[in-house]
Design a protein around this motif. Sequence first.
Motif, PDB file in Angstrom:
ATOM      1  N   ALA A 348     149.882  50.646  83.953  1.00  0.00           N
ATOM      2  CA  ALA A 348     149.067  51.680  83.871  1.00  0.00           C
ATOM      3  C   ALA A 348     149.876  51.772  82.423  1.00  0.00           C
ATOM      4  CB  ALA A 348     149.112  52.773  84.478  1.00  0.00           C
ATOM      5  N   ALA A 349     150.554  51.914  82.317  1.00  0.00           N
ATOM      6  CA  ALA A 349     152.233  52.030  81.185  1.00  0.00           C
ATOM      7  C   ALA A 349     152.370  50.898  79.725  1.00  0.00           C
ATOM      8  CB  ALA A 349     153.307  51.377  82.092  1.00  0.00           C
ATOM      9  N   VAL A 350     150.839  49.839  79.687  1.00  0.00           N
ATOM     10  CA  VAL A 350     150.657  49.471  78.542  1.00  0.00           C
ATOM     11  C   VAL A 350     149.490  50.177  78.218  1.00  0.00           C
ATOM     12  CG1 VAL A 350     152.107  47.250  78.823  1.00  0.00           C
ATOM     13  CG2 VAL A 350     150.190  47.346  79.859  1.00  0.00           C
ATOM     14  N   GLY A 351     148.640  50.825  78.685  1.00  0.00           N
ATOM     15  CA  GLY A 351     147.494  51.685  78.752  1.00  0.00           C
ATOM     16  C   GLY A 351     146.385  50.608  79.150  1.00  0.00           C
ATOM     17  N   GLY A 352     146.391  50.009  79.936  1.00  0.00           N
ATOM     18  CA  GLY A 352     145.804  49.132  80.909  1.00  0.00           C
ATOM     19  C   GLY A 352     145.084  50.153  82.250  1.00  0.00           C
ATOM     20  N   ALA A 353     143.795  48.987  82.345  1.00  0.00           N
ATOM     21  CA  ALA A 353     143.820  49.792  83.783  1.00  0.00           C
ATOM     22  C   ALA A 353     143.525  48.112  84.921  1.00  0.00           C
ATOM     23  CB  ALA A 353     141.478  50.313  83.771  1.00  0.00           C
ATOM     24  N   VAL A 354     143.403  48.153  86.183  1.00  0.00           N
ATOM     25  CA  VAL A 354     143.011  47.370  86.927  1.00  0.00           C
ATOM     26  C   VAL A 354     142.667  48.111  88.125  1.00  0.00           C
ATOM     27  CG1 VAL A 354     145.461  47.787  88.780  1.00  0.00           C
ATOM     28  CG2 VAL A 354     144.600  45.742  88.202  1.00  0.00           C
ATOM     29  N   GLU A 355     142.122  46.458  89.084  1.00  0.00           N
ATOM     30  CA  GLU A 355     141.109  47.036  89.619  1.00  0.00           C
ATOM     31  C   GLU A 355     141.232  46.184  90.865  1.00  0.00           C
ATOM     32  OE1 GLU A 355     136.161  47.167  91.075  1.00  0.00           O
ATOM     33  OE2 GLU A 355     137.029  46.783  89.009  1.00  0.00           O
ATOM     34  N   VAL A 356     141.180  46.342  92.366  1.00  0.00           N
ATOM     35  CA  VAL A 356     140.909  45.139  93.015  1.00  0.00           C
ATOM     36  C   VAL A 356     140.619  45.466  94.060  1.00  0.00           C
ATOM     37  CG1 VAL A 356     142.928  45.172  94.631  1.00  0.00           C
ATOM     38  CG2 VAL A 356     143.749  45.277  92.704  1.00  0.00           C
ATOM     39  N   ARG A 357     140.094  44.468  94.665  1.00  0.00           N
ATOM     40  CA  ARG A 357     138.635  44.431  95.174  1.00  0.00           C
ATOM     41  C   ARG A 357     138.573  43.525  96.434  1.00  0.00           C
ATOM     42  NH1 ARG A 357     136.744  43.394  90.476  1.00  0.00           N
ATOM     43  NH2 ARG A 357     135.023  41.388  90.238  1.00  0.00           N
ATOM     44  N   THR A 358     138.085  43.712  97.576  1.00  0.00           N
ATOM     45  CA  THR A 358     137.985  42.157  98.369  1.00  0.00           C
ATOM     46  C   THR A 358     136.082  42.381  98.370  1.00  0.00           C
ATOM     47  OG1 THR A 358     139.029  42.840 100.074  1.00  0.00           O
ATOM     48  CG2 THR A 358     137.097  41.488 100.781  1.00  0.00           C
ATOM     49  N   GLU A 359     135.880  40.884  97.917  1.00  0.00           N
ATOM     50  CA  GLU A 359     134.470  40.677  98.201  1.00  0.00           C
ATOM     51  C   GLU A 359     133.599  39.992  99.482  1.00  0.00           C
ATOM     52  OE1 GLU A 359     133.119  40.313  95.338  1.00  0.00           O
ATOM     53  OE2 GLU A 359     134.365  39.164  93.490  1.00  0.00           O
ATOM     54  N   GLU A 360     132.214  40.597  99.288  1.00  0.00           N
ATOM     55  CA  GLU A 360     131.704  40.554  99.827  1.00  0.00           C
ATOM     56  C   GLU A 360     131.466  39.172 100.901  1.00  0.00           C
ATOM     57  OE1 GLU A 360     127.789  42.018  99.935  1.00  0.00           O
ATOM     58  OE2 GLU A 360     128.009  44.345  99.377  1.00  0.00           O
ATOM     59  N   ALA A 361     131.385  38.148 100.367  1.00  0.00           N
ATOM     60  CA  ALA A 361     131.722  36.868 101.118  1.00  0.00           C
ATOM     61  C   ALA A 361     132.465  36.399 101.427  1.00  0.00           C
ATOM     62  CB  ALA A 361     130.728  35.919  99.461  1.00  0.00           C
ATOM     63  N   GLY A 362     133.533  37.061 101.151  1.00  0.00           N
ATOM     64  CA  GLY A 362     135.404  36.779 101.702  1.00  0.00           C
ATOM     65  C   GLY A 362     136.105  36.293  99.913  1.00  0.00           C
ATOM     66  N   GLY A 363     136.869  37.083  99.914  1.00  0.00           N
ATOM     67  CA  GLY A 363     138.194  36.659  98.696  1.00  0.00           C
ATOM     68  C   GLY A 363     138.400  38.107  98.695  1.00  0.00           C
ATOM     69  N   PHE A 364     139.208  38.239  97.841  1.00  0.00           N
ATOM     70  CA  PHE A 364     139.968  39.141  97.150  1.00  0.00           C
ATOM     71  C   PHE A 364     140.011  39.332  95.617  1.00  0.00           C
ATOM     72  CE2 PHE A 364     143.803  41.336  97.155  1.00  0.00           C
ATOM     73  CZ  PHE A 364     143.247  42.985  97.179  1.00  0.00           C
ATOM     74  N   VAL A 365     140.075  40.318  94.790  1.00  0.00           N
ATOM     75  CA  VAL A 365     139.684  40.372  93.070  1.00  0.00           C
ATOM     76  C   VAL A 365     140.760  41.203  92.848  1.00  0.00           C
ATOM     77  CG1 VAL A 365     138.123  39.780  91.207  1.00  0.00           C
ATOM     78  CG2 VAL A 365     137.091  39.195  93.454  1.00  0.00           C
ATOM     79  N   VAL A 366     141.186  40.474  91.477  1.00  0.00           N
ATOM     80  CA  VAL A 366     142.517  41.095  91.132  1.00  0.00           C
ATOM     81  C   VAL A 366     141.824  41.555  89.737  1.00  0.00           C
ATOM     82  CG1 VAL A 366     144.798  41.831  90.032  1.00  0.00           C
ATOM     83  CG2 VAL A 366     144.568  41.288  92.553  1.00  0.00           C
ATOM     84  N   GLU A 367     141.532  42.468  89.178  1.00  0.00           N
ATOM     85  CA  GLU A 367     141.002  42.136  87.348  1.00  0.00           C
ATOM     86  C   GLU A 367     141.658  43.319  86.944  1.00  0.00           C
ATOM     87  OE1 GLU A 367     136.692  42.811  85.108  1.00  0.00           O
ATOM     88  OE2 GLU A 367     136.708  42.213  87.061  1.00  0.00           O
ATOM     89  N   ALA A 368     142.692  42.845  85.753  1.00  0.00           N
ATOM     90  CA  ALA A 368     143.506  44.190  84.685  1.00  0.00           C
ATOM     91  C   ALA A 368     142.554  43.734  83.455  1.00  0.00           C
ATOM     92  CB  ALA A 368     144.363  43.437  84.645  1.00  0.00           C
ATOM     93  N   ARG A 369     142.185  44.812  82.739  1.00  0.00           N
ATOM     94  CA  ARG A 369     142.371  45.040  81.189  1.00  0.00           C
ATOM     95  C   ARG A 369     142.883  45.654  80.297  1.00  0.00           C
ATOM     96  NH1 ARG A 369     138.290  46.495  84.500  1.00  0.00           N
ATOM     97  NH2 ARG A 369     139.444  48.838  84.812  1.00  0.00           N
TER      98      ARG A 369
END
Length: 374
Positions: A348-369
């Motif tokens: 957020a400090a550099v003007g971006g956004a981040v999403e953190v989620r758990t996939e239904e099939a398993g596993g973890f995802v971190v996505e930043a823009r």
Amino acid sequence: MPRRADVVLAFVVGVPLFSLSVVVAVLSVPGVRAGLLVGACLVAHVAVAHRRNGWAFFVVAAAFAVQVAVTGLFLVLPSAALFPLAVYSCAAYGPRYPSLAVGLLGAGVAAARFATDPSVAAADLGPNPWLLFGLLAAVVAAAWGFGLYRRTQLAYVELLRERAREAAARATAAERARIARETHDVIAHALAVIVAQARGGRFAPAHAEEVLATIEDTGRAALRDLRAAVGVLRAAPDEAETGTERQPLPGLADLPRLLEHTRSAGLAVAEVVRGMPRPLGPGTELVVYRVVQEALTNTLKHAGRGASGTVVLEWAEDGLRVTVSDDGESTGATGAGNGLAGMRERVAAVGGAVEVRTEEAGGFVVEARLPYRT
């Protein structure tokens, strides 16, 4: 200091005015009344040295009330110039309205005393009492207005100082939070790698030398990153004296080393780059590095054995998209933890956004823009 300045003002103004007032009083009013005038002037001059205190105005006003009672010619005393100064000081530093009320009342009493004084009538002196009242009232009003202006100035300066103190406190808190995030990211990743290596070394004694070498390299890298993270706390003169230089904070160029350390800890990590790289600011590059580091650290700690991860850098038109995913077990809460909270703050400090989620099939995802440098 204000107190010293007031004393100096009282002395500089008081010496000539009081000396002249003594001469005028002795020559104009004989006997005991001259002594009363001189004493009242002396009290008024002493009170001016405390003009920032509210009581000083009333002392000056009382001193000139004595002069009004003694003679209607009191206005010829040079020390009468202290009264507008006292009105100004009271309006600026003390109660706001008493000085105006007392000043206007004093102007009326002085004009009435001047009109009814036998010595004034015998000498056939002017001006007209009403004109005198208007002149005195105008002087009081002007002094009071200047005092209110000074009061407003002081209030504005104090407001600016308060805002500066608040801004400094916010900057200090933000810097502490930044250093805390840097320290957390560095230590958490290093310890995750070290723990994974130590756990693997227990089951593969034959590779103990390789495991220890990895642990040593990881610890050395962690120390280097910690020095870079807290190097901002060092004062420039200290650096000049010791000859030390700050280590640069990590960026995109350091991602291969980070991925290699993660692989050496037992986590298979693939890297995918899409699109043409575009310039990012050094702050944004650090955020990219820390996002990947935190995500891989979570995978090492929570994904379980046999998990693998993928780091995708997609150079899109609207910004860089960083996706870190794994195929392990559900790797924990998507909103809790200092690391994830720090990650959101960084992005957020550099003007971006981040999403953190758990996939239904398993596993973890971190996505930043993250935005490009403009």
